[in-house]
Design a protein around this motif. Structure first.
Motif, PDB file in Angstrom:
ATOM      1  N   GLN A 120      33.981  44.608  40.042  1.00  0.00           N
ATOM      2  CA  GLN A 120      34.037  43.201  40.416  1.00  0.00           C
ATOM      3  C   GLN A 120      33.362  42.410  39.304  1.00  0.00           C
ATOM      4  O   GLN A 120      32.146  42.468  39.139  1.00  0.00           O
ATOM      5  CB  GLN A 120      33.344  42.968  41.758  1.00  0.00           C
ATOM      6  CG  GLN A 120      34.098  43.585  42.913  1.00  0.00           C
ATOM      7  CD  GLN A 120      33.878  42.804  44.182  1.00  0.00           C
ATOM      8  OE1 GLN A 120      32.906  42.092  44.326  1.00  0.00           O
ATOM      9  NE2 GLN A 120      34.786  42.959  45.123  1.00  0.00           N
ATOM     10  N   ARG A 121      34.174  41.696  38.573  1.00  0.00           N
ATOM     11  CA  ARG A 121      33.657  40.974  37.419  1.00  0.00           C
ATOM     12  C   ARG A 121      33.703  39.475  37.678  1.00  0.00           C
ATOM     13  O   ARG A 121      34.732  38.938  38.089  1.00  0.00           O
ATOM     14  CB  ARG A 121      34.482  41.297  36.172  1.00  0.00           C
ATOM     15  CG  ARG A 121      34.017  40.572  34.920  1.00  0.00           C
ATOM     16  CD  ARG A 121      34.827  40.991  33.704  1.00  0.00           C
ATOM     17  NE  ARG A 121      34.419  40.233  32.527  1.00  0.00           N
ATOM     18  CZ  ARG A 121      33.377  40.533  31.764  1.00  0.00           C
ATOM     19  NH1 ARG A 121      32.622  41.569  32.058  1.00  0.00           N
ATOM     20  NH2 ARG A 121      33.089  39.797  30.704  1.00  0.00           N
ATOM     21  N   ARG A 123      34.007  36.172  36.009  1.00  0.00           N
ATOM     22  CA  ARG A 123      34.517  35.762  34.708  1.00  0.00           C
ATOM     23  C   ARG A 123      33.519  34.847  33.981  1.00  0.00           C
ATOM     24  O   ARG A 123      32.844  34.038  34.615  1.00  0.00           O
ATOM     25  CB  ARG A 123      35.862  35.049  34.881  1.00  0.00           C
ATOM     26  CG  ARG A 123      36.980  35.995  35.274  1.00  0.00           C
ATOM     27  CD  ARG A 123      38.298  35.275  35.535  1.00  0.00           C
ATOM     28  NE  ARG A 123      38.231  34.461  36.743  1.00  0.00           N
ATOM     29  CZ  ARG A 123      38.386  33.146  36.773  1.00  0.00           C
ATOM     30  NH1 ARG A 123      38.596  32.479  35.645  1.00  0.00           N
ATOM     31  NH2 ARG A 123      38.330  32.485  37.905  1.00  0.00           N
ATOM     32  N   ASN A 142      31.038  37.922  47.008  1.00  0.00           N
ATOM     33  CA  ASN A 142      32.274  38.552  47.460  1.00  0.00           C
ATOM     34  C   ASN A 142      32.286  38.595  48.989  1.00  0.00           C
ATOM     35  O   ASN A 142      31.378  38.077  49.650  1.00  0.00           O
ATOM     36  CB  ASN A 142      32.440  39.949  46.850  1.00  0.00           C
ATOM     37  CG  ASN A 142      31.302  40.895  47.216  1.00  0.00           C
ATOM     38  OD1 ASN A 142      30.531  40.646  48.146  1.00  0.00           O
ATOM     39  ND2 ASN A 142      31.187  41.993  46.482  1.00  0.00           N
ATOM     40  N   ASP A 265      40.302  34.906  41.656  1.00  0.00           N
ATOM     41  CA  ASP A 265      39.543  36.087  42.093  1.00  0.00           C
ATOM     42  C   ASP A 265      39.482  36.041  43.620  1.00  0.00           C
ATOM     43  O   ASP A 265      38.480  35.598  44.188  1.00  0.00           O
ATOM     44  CB  ASP A 265      38.134  36.071  41.505  1.00  0.00           C
ATOM     45  CG  ASP A 265      38.145  35.940  39.992  1.00  0.00           C
ATOM     46  OD1 ASP A 265      38.531  36.911  39.327  1.00  0.00           O
ATOM     47  OD2 ASP A 265      37.791  34.859  39.492  1.00  0.00           O
ATOM     48  N   SER A 267      38.796  37.756  46.129  1.00  0.00           N
ATOM     49  CA  SER A 267      37.698  38.281  46.939  1.00  0.00           C
ATOM     50  C   SER A 267      36.381  37.548  46.692  1.00  0.00           C
ATOM     51  O   SER A 267      35.369  37.882  47.304  1.00  0.00           O
ATOM     52  CB  SER A 267      37.500  39.778  46.656  1.00  0.00           C
ATOM     53  OG  SER A 267      37.053  39.963  45.326  1.00  0.00           O
ATOM     54  N   GLN A 268      36.390  36.551  45.814  1.00  0.00           N
ATOM     55  CA  GLN A 268      35.152  35.882  45.436  1.00  0.00           C
ATOM     56  C   GLN A 268      35.178  34.415  45.846  1.00  0.00           C
ATOM     57  O   GLN A 268      36.233  33.796  45.954  1.00  0.00           O
ATOM     58  CB  GLN A 268      34.927  35.981  43.924  1.00  0.00           C
ATOM     59  CG  GLN A 268      34.771  37.406  43.428  1.00  0.00           C
ATOM     60  CD  GLN A 268      34.603  37.485  41.927  1.00  0.00           C
ATOM     61  OE1 GLN A 268      34.466  36.468  41.244  1.00  0.00           O
ATOM     62  NE2 GLN A 268      34.625  38.695  41.390  1.00  0.00           N
ATOM     63  N   SER A 312      30.271  43.094  34.587  1.00  0.00           N
ATOM     64  CA  SER A 312      30.868  43.540  35.844  1.00  0.00           C
ATOM     65  C   SER A 312      29.864  44.317  36.662  1.00  0.00           C
ATOM     66  O   SER A 312      28.970  44.976  36.128  1.00  0.00           O
ATOM     67  CB  SER A 312      32.093  44.418  35.562  1.00  0.00           C
ATOM     68  OG  SER A 312      31.735  45.520  34.767  1.00  0.00           O
TER      69      SER A 312
END
Length: 317
Positions: A120-121, A123, A142, A265, A267-268, A312
């Motif tokens: 999970q990064r 950005r 998340n 993203d 999930s974020q 990440s």
């Protein structure tokens, strides 16, 4: 010997069917026949709290046998009209209706659990947005409520949470396992209810998230407060509101929060806190910012640059 992938898929799908059963049964248990506009028969001889299955079926316009199969987790071929009928019968709100849809979808899936941790990064551009918000605590979370990134003021605001050496820090773990949580969150009971409701909704969206399953298992074992709330099967969507904190450095703050999903993203989400202009909470935020600028002990090592903070985070997915 570890079980096969097929065995794990079967176990997870069985768990989801159990979730459907418990969710629907707890929803109908809270509604009396009077609330549903039905005549009451049997009086004190009623053996169930709330509505019977046949009463839900009547209100939903389906057969009692079909509803019984559905409540037992048989989600094969459920149409939108049936879901709408059940949602109406059980007086589900938007969050509960979405949760039911997620459970029904998951019960019919053949997706295999992922065997390796997914990265999970956050950005770098998102981190730069966080850092540009001077005077506003900001975070990226998340669905498991891991704190994946924050700006300096965010780290300062949540310094009690960042004191946990486990990375990434997790707000639910802090809330239920750290004795400081009841002092840090002034309305601890409400925050606890909301947190469990968010995790319950996330578990419906992705029952194959092993990191989430591990977190729920840990909290269930170690926290009676969590277990009781988890068993209630409440789900909730709240993307804005206010929270009251008692910070160990600057004292009491009342802050408005907004949560923004990050479209790139899925999930974020980006979480921000702001204070009412001219309020004591705004003064406290300014004092907190000054403290954060002069100390290294705010959750991020001194001298950490943007690229390092955006590295990440490996978490099971």
């Amino acid at each position: 010997m570890a079980g096969s992938n097929d065995d794990r898929v079967t176990d997870i799908r069985g768990d989801v069917r159990g979730e459907i059963r418990e969710f629907l049964s707890t929803r109908r248990a809270r509604i009396s026949p009077e609330q549903a506009g039905l005549p009451v028969y049997g009086g004190d001889r009623r053996r169930v709290a709330g509505l019977r299955r046949e009463e839900v079926a009547l209100l939903a316009g389906i057969s009692s046998e079909y509803y019984t199969r559905l409540e037992r987790g048989n989600a094969t071929g459920v149409s939108d009209s049936i879901i709408e009928g059940i949602a109406h019968a059980l007086q589900l709100d938007d969050a509960e209706r979405t949760h039911l849809l997620d459970l029904l979808r998951s019960a019919g899936t053949t997706r295999r659990p992922r065997r390796r941790p997914a990265r999970q990064r956050v950005r770098p551009t998102v981190q730069r947005v966080l850092d540009s918000m001077v005077g506003t605590p900001g975070f990226v979370l998340n669905g498991r409520l891991d704190l994946l990134a924050a700006n300096q003021l965010g780290c300062a605001l949540f310094s009690p949470i960042y004191a946990d050496p486990v990375r990434p820090p997790n707000t639910a773990r802090f809330l239920f396992l750290d004795p400081q949580a009841t002092e840090f969150f002034c309305d601890w009971d409400k925050v606890a209810n909301d947190t469990v409701a968010l995790l319950r909704a996330e578990a419906g969206r992705d029952p194959y998230d092993r990191g989430l399953s591990d977190l729920i298992g840990e909290l269930s074992i170690r926290s009676e407060e969590f277990r009781g709330r988890w068993a209630a099967h409440h789900v909730r969507i709240h993307t804005s509101g206010s929270k009251r904190f008692h910070h160990p450095v600057v004292g009491d703050l009342e802050l408005a929060f907004e949560s923004f999903p990050l479209a790139a993203d899925p999930s974020q989400s980006l979480l921000t806190y702001t204070a009412e202009p001219g309020s004591p909470s705004q003064d406290a935020l300014r004092l907190l910012a000054s403290w954060a600028a002069t100390t290294d002990d705010v959750g991020q090592p001194a001298g950490t640059d943007d690229s390092e903070r955006a590295e990440s985070v490996e978490t099971p997915d």
